[in-house]
Design an enzyme around this catalytic site. Structure first.
Site, PDB file in Angstrom:
ATOM      1  CE  LYS A 129      -4.533   0.766   0.231  1.00 63.75           C
ATOM      2  NZ  LYS A 129      -5.640  -0.293  -0.126  1.00 63.75           N
TER       3      LYS A 129
HETATM    4  N1  GLU Z   1      -7.443  -0.151  -3.129  1.00 63.64           N
HETATM    5  C1  GLU Z   1      -8.049  -1.069  -3.601  1.00 63.64           C
HETATM    6  C2  GLU Z   1      -8.210  -2.275  -2.218  1.00 63.64           C
HETATM    7  O1  GLU Z   1      -7.809  -1.843  -1.345  1.00 63.64           O
HETATM    8  C3  GLU Z   1      -7.472  -1.958  -4.797  1.00 63.64           C
HETATM    9  C4  GLU Z   1      -6.218  -2.456  -4.733  1.00 63.64           C
HETATM   10  C5  GLU Z   1      -5.623  -3.003  -6.113  1.00 63.64           C
HETATM   11  O2  GLU Z   1      -6.266  -3.202  -6.986  1.00 63.64           O
HETATM   12  O3  GLU Z   1      -4.269  -3.294  -6.059  1.00 63.64           O
HETATM   13  O4  GLU Z   1      -8.290  -3.230  -2.401  1.00 63.64           O
END
Ligand code: GLU
Length: 439
Positions: A129
């Protein structure tokens, strides 16, 4: 069995999460919640402290200073992060969040949840993240472009289509992904569409990616309602958050016959017994920027939405909104976590004691990363799928994971969250064991 385990990781180092701008509980501490969920799963699986510590600790963390030249000419500075929690099953994967309260502990928690989410859905990624502590609403498009390009340059050494693949999250969108893709490609000397997912379709984005999280939420919400014996056309729902996840989830639930009686955003909430007219509400939001003031409904307090007498509650905004202070007042029979980490560990215990069925975030909101994976596969093959193919494959993965988690939970008398986390952790630990420890 090793009894776990708060001692195995430094839980105390996770500082309370400020979260003022998000409406989250002031004491919300997503890293402590993520670690406590892991501890419960590890306790169940009987892993030794060394393995527990490995699973609890990000493999790599980068904190970067992100200077920005404002449109007026003066310079300011933001802090950005990219945390890669795990790579055992493949490249790190996860979104990029722009919000004022972003901090390292929040990004660590969100990265850990991405690892479990990808493992649970059997998507061949680890978890990551990123974030910048910035209020995107306070900046022009040109400033957001510069800050995104500079942040991308700062994290360039650790990202890549086979290393770590960013995607949208709160405060970022397909335009943000296009800037990241361009910055990475210019620095590489050729176009690299697989560096991010959630791109515009014109740049190699996937059909169905923008609504994928909401579709996934809807698939498991309908399955969970059926599991507790509720027909969609007799069920009522409240959705917290009218952004990337909540708005489409409300629409898809309504399409399935559910009466969506309340929705909220960061400015307030609206309620109408019998169901809101979501098409009219969407027009109102497009015109005014908020659900507040929608003429077809009563205004209610945003926090009161969580306590409405509905069958289904979908928290689709931020962390820590269901906590020890309000979990006892939640009247929904089913909670489907569209957001990451909306229920604190203490809130979760109260919901479990009260028999509320909670479909955990790592299952409920996995539709986004599933279609991110499809997008990455399509980009790598330069071959595009139709929207109906994407949607059918998404539904199949969501419902198969739902069945798997439910079966595991029922066979062992666990909550869906503990079952989902244990299943995911087992897959990561198995990959780790097979790879062995180097050197
Ligand atoms: N931000 C989204 C999540 O928390 C998508 C992450 C992604 O597609 O890599 O799952």
């Amino acid at each position: 069995m090793t009894l776990l385990a708060d001692s195995a990781v430094d839980v105390a180092s996770a500082a309370p999460h400020p979260a003022q701008h998000t409406g989250a509980h002031p004491a919300s501490n997503p890293l402590a919640d993520a670690r406590s969920q892991l501890a419960e799963a590890v306790g169940l699986l009987g892993y030794a402290d060394g393995l527990h510590r490995m699973l609890a600790t990000p493999r790599r963390e980068l904190t970067v200073a992100v200077p920005l030249r404002l449109d007026g000419g003066e310079t300011t500075l933001f802090t950005g992060y990219r945390v890669q929690h795990n790579f055992s099953r493949g490249p790190a994967k996860g979104g990029l969040r722009y919000a004022p309260n972003v901090d390292l502990d929040e990004v660590r928690a969100l990265a850990m949840w991405m690892t479990w989410k990808c493992a649970l859905l059997d998507v061949p990624y680890g978890g990551a993240k990123g974030g910048i502590a910035i209020d995107p609403r306070a900046h022009s498009v040109a400033e957001l472009e510069r800050v995104t390009r500079r942040y991308t340059s700062e994290i360039l050494p650790i990202i890549g289509p086979e290393r770590d693949i960013p995607a949208p999250d709160i405060g970022t969108d397909e335009q943000t992904m296009a800037w990241i893709m361009d910055t990475y490609s210019v620095n590489s000397g050729y176009t690299v569409p697989g560096i991010v997912t959630g791109k515009p379709i014109a740049l190699g984005g996937s059909q169905g990616r923008a609504s994928a999280t909401s579709r996934g939420v809807t698939h498991v919400a309908l399955a969970a309602l059926a599991h507790v014996g509720l027909r969609p056309d007799r069920a009522t729902a409240a959705v917290q958050g009218f952004g990337k996840v909540g708005a489409d989830a409300a629409r898809f639930l309504a399409d399935a016959g559910v009466a969506v009686e309340a929705v909220s955003d960061m400015y307030g909430a609206v309620h109408r017994a019998g169901g809101l007219d979501l098409a009219a509400l969407t027009d109102h939001v497009r015109a005014t920027g908020t659900v507040v003031g929608f003429p077809g409904a009563d205004s209610i307090d945003g926090a009161a939405l969580l306590e409405l007498d509905v069958d289904l509650l979908v928290p689709a905004a931020v962390e820590g909104v269901i906590h020890e202070g309000n979990a006892g007042a939640v009247r929904a029979r089913v909670v489907v976590e569209g957001a990451n980490g909306p229920t604190t560990a203490a809130g979760d215990r109260i919901l479990a004691e009260r028999g509320v069925l909670v479909v955990p975030d790592i299952l409920a909101n996995a539709g986004g990363v599933i279609v991110s994976y499809f997008e990455w596969v399509q980009a790598n093959q330069a071959y595009w799928w139709r929207a109906d193919e994407v949607e059918a494959r998404l539904e199949e993965r969501m419902l198969s994971a739902w069945g798997h988690v439910l079966g595991y939970a029922e066979a062992r008398g666990l909550s869906l969250r503990t079952a989902a986390t244990a299943l995911a952790v087992e897959r990561v630990a198995e990959a780790h064991r097979l790879r062995g420890l180097y050197p």
